[in-house]
Structures are given as C-alpha cells and as structure tokens.
Design a protein around this motif. Structure first.
Motif: not given
Length: 439
Positions: A227-249
């Motif tokens: 996550s990071w902040d810019l202006g009046s926003a807190h921006i979060i980047s996430l991986s949706t792929e952790v729900y689909f590639y369980l073989m990687f952990g």
C-alpha cells in the motif's frame, strides 16, 4: 609468415569464430520507475544481460545535467525456461527529491548508459490531486491502447500508471524474451511516471517469478501486495491470485488477508482517515462482472469476494473485509472489457439516491478496466446482466482517474476504437468516509 593456404583456412573460419563470441550486453534497457512509498523518493529499475554497476545520474530539469548520482545493486534473475536465460535487474532509489520538482536522469554505468529520461517527483501534500491512467491485460501483441498511452504520458497527463495485472502475454514466454520485449515497449511510459502494478493470472508460471523479479513495488512482499499514499488517497494493491494458485503456498492467502486487515485498520485510524479519507484498492480478478466467460462472471460466487470453503481453515473472501473498513473504490481488470457498477455489496445495489447514485453511495464502487489490448482480444458480455451493472463497453481502451480532493473522485473511460473519445464518466462524491458512511 603464414602460407597462403593456412591464411585462407583462417579466413574461412572467421565467421564461425565471430559467431562463437558471446555478445557484450552491458547496455541498460527496460527502464521503469516506481514509487517506493517514502516521500521524496523514486525507484529506478532496469535490466542488463551482463553484470555491471548500478548507477543513476540525475539533476533538476533545466539545471546542470547529472550533477547528482545514486548507486544501488543488481540481482541475478535466471528465468526458469529451458534456456535458463540470465539477466541482471538493477535497482537504485533516489532520495531527497523536492516534491513536484522535475528531474532529468539516465541510468547504467561506465559500460553503457540509457537514454535521458525525466520525471516529476511526487507531490507529498494531502491536497495534491493526482491523475492516473489505469488498465489491465495489456500485451505486446495487439497492444491497441499503448500508443495513445505513450503519447499522453509524455504530454504530462498522468502522475501515476496503475497496471492491474496481466502483462505481455506472457512475461515468461520464449524463455522470457516476450517479457523483455514488453518491458521495452512500456519504457516509453514507465520511464517517465511511476508504473505501479499487481499480479494477474498470466504471471503465474514458475510461481510468478518473472513478475516478482522484474517489478519493484513498496514493502517486502516481492510486489505481490503493498500500500502507499498519494494526495488524499490510501491505495492498496493486492494479489487475487493467492485464491487460485494454492500450489504455490496456501499460507500466502492467509498472510495477505491478515496484512490487509492490519493495513485497513491503520488506514482507518481517525487521524489517518482524516488526512487520507479515500481508500482505493486494485486487484486483478473482479468480485463482480458480467462477461459471458462461464467463470466468475456467470457464477456469482467469486473466491475473491466470498472466499474458499475447500481449504483448512476456510479462506475468507474480501468483500466483507473491504465493506467493514469502508473501502470507497475498487479497481479490477481480468475481463477484457470495461464495466462500471452501481455501488454494490452482497450482490445488491446501494445507490446514494436514484438521481445521484454516486453521491454518498452506501457501498463500494467497482470499476473493471481490462480492455487495454492483448492477443486474447475482447470478451463477450452476458446479454442479461444483473442489476448492479451500470455501463459496459467492448471497445479497446483504458480508464483515467483523478483524486480531486477529500470529497471528489473523477473517473472516465477512453475508447481507443473511437480515437480517444471519452465514452463514460462519473463523479464519486463522499462527504463522509469509513464504515459509518454506509449507514
């Protein structure tokens, strides 16, 4: 002196001898910027194919060129394809930059320098109104939106690019040469403004190794979530792929969820939400969509939204978490279309009012922007979308966003098929943020 026949024999071997010498690859390429999450800083990343020093020379634009310098380090990345191609990924962080000041820079070493590029140091004021281009699913074959994005970036129309998963199609292909070519193509964007990313399903090969090695996002999670902040926003980047590639952990799924919960708790502290009231998320696979893909869009039981019950323990989804912490805007891609949703939660519409649905909405607003252009072309729509689908387009294009101030965010969709025409736009207006805004 060599006999004539011996000299002739040596000359006949010359092409073979020349071809047998490995090329010298010390020239920097694939230059791109990212914001490390610390005010007054910028991270420069590039690639060489031989080991060299990692140096950036820079100076204030209009002043003396290259009167400052910073050094960093290079890490060896060995692609997992058959050829086990090696490349060196260089990273140098510039610090002490003056907010909103323009800088010229080049990167490399005395064994080779890049072209000269320039960037504007990010303004760290909470009253700053940053402008974004956002999209996912951009390949180096059929990258229809790329030329327009290149020109607009160089015209200074954007402060940040958000690439919401799926790069190159695919970064690992042809022993990662497709990845190299894609990174060269986006250099004309990413060397000028921070190019902020999240992983998509097309990055999954070899456990996302090309994505994790090529990009340099904030935090210590190999660019998977941050996550990071810019202006009046807190921006979060996430991986949706952790729900689909369980073989990687499978543990990654729970680790990200706990991180998200802590990050949202911190962002919702009254003193933090007061100065950065907007919480914006970006992740590749959407919670809702109406493409006719016989997948998440037609089943309405998205793992990302509702979680998984086939794991031990069951894995929680993200919709309730984001709703509980008052996430305002959720940006997605994956579907090769553009779709704007009415404010939605629990599969139901919660408009602010009939006349002004995005004025004080009672649920998060979702935007899907995955039509930048790739070899898989555009997706078809389900002819009977659910009531939360507000606007859809199958034109190639991308989205612009401006976080104007603490109460107003503007979004518009650009159609590349229609020569840059704006085909959709909304103002999201919120006089109140956080969970209590839904009540």
């Amino acid at each position: 002196m060599l006999p004539a026949y011996a000299a002739y024999a040596m000359l006949s071997l010359a092409p073979i001898l020349v071809l047998g010498v490995p090329p010298i690859w010390t020239q920097p390429e694939q230059v791109h910027l990212s914001y490390p999450g610390v005010p007054g800083s910028m991270l420069v990343t590039w690639t060489t194919f031989n080991k060299t020093e990692s140096k950036v020379e820079y100076g204030v634009l209009g002043g003396r060129l290259f009167d400052m310098a910073a050094t960093g380090s290079a890490s060896l990345f060995v692609d997992s394809g058959e050829e086990k191609r090696k490349m060196y990924i260089h990273r140098v962080t510039l610090t002490g930059l003056k907010p909103a000041s323009a800088y010229a820079y080049h990167c490399g070493s005395d064994a080779g320098w890049s072209d000269v590029f320039y960037f504007t140091a990010l303004n760290d004021s909470t009253s700053f109104s940053p402008r974004f281009a956002l999209y996912g699913d951009l390949g180096n074959e059929n990258p229809q939106s790329l030329a327009r994005l290149q020109k607009e970036t160089q015209l200074g129309m954007y402060d940040v690019i958000l690439h919401i998963g799926d790069f190159a199609y695919d970064l690992h292909e042809d022993n990662a040469r497709i990845g190299d070519e894609f990174m060269r193509q986006i250099q004309s964007i990413a060397a000028y403004v921070p190019y902020m990313t999240c992983p998509g399903n097309h990055e999954a090969t070899y456990n996302f190794s090309n994505y994790r090695n090529r990009f340099s996002m904030p935090g210590q999670t190999e660019s998977l979530w941050y996550s990071w902040d810019l202006g009046s926003a807190h921006i979060i980047s996430l991986s949706t792929e952790v729900y689909f590639y369980l073989m990687f952990g499978q543990e990654l799924l729970f680790k990200q969820y706990e991180w998200l919960k802590k990050d949202l708790e911190e962002a919702n502290k009254p003193e933090n939400r007061a100065v950065r009231p907007w919480i914006i998320t970006m992740g590749h696979r959407p919670m809702y969509c109406s493409d006719d893909d016989q997948d998440d869009c037609t089943k309405f039981d998205s793992y990302v939204r509702l979680g998984r019950n086939d794991t031990k323990p069951p894995a929680p989804g993200l919709e309730d978490l984001f709703y509980r912490y008052g996430v305002d805007l959720e940006l997605w891609a994956h579907e090769h279309t553009y779709e704007r949703l009415w404010p939605v939660y629990g599969d139901k519409v919660y408009n602010g009012s009939t006349e002004q649905p995005y004025m004080n909405p009672k649920a998060p607003v979702h935007i899907i922007t995955g039509s930048a252009g790739c070899r898989e072309k555009i997706d078809p729509f389900n002819p009977n979308p659910k009531e939360w689908s507000a606007f859809r387009s199958r034109d190639y294009g991308y989205t612009r966003m401006q976080v104007v101030n603490s109460t107003h965010v503007y979004l518009e969709q650009v159609s590349d098929d229609q020569y840059g025409k704006v085909i959709d736009s909304i103002w999201v207006v919120k006089e109140k943020h956080g969970f209590s805004a839904w009540l």
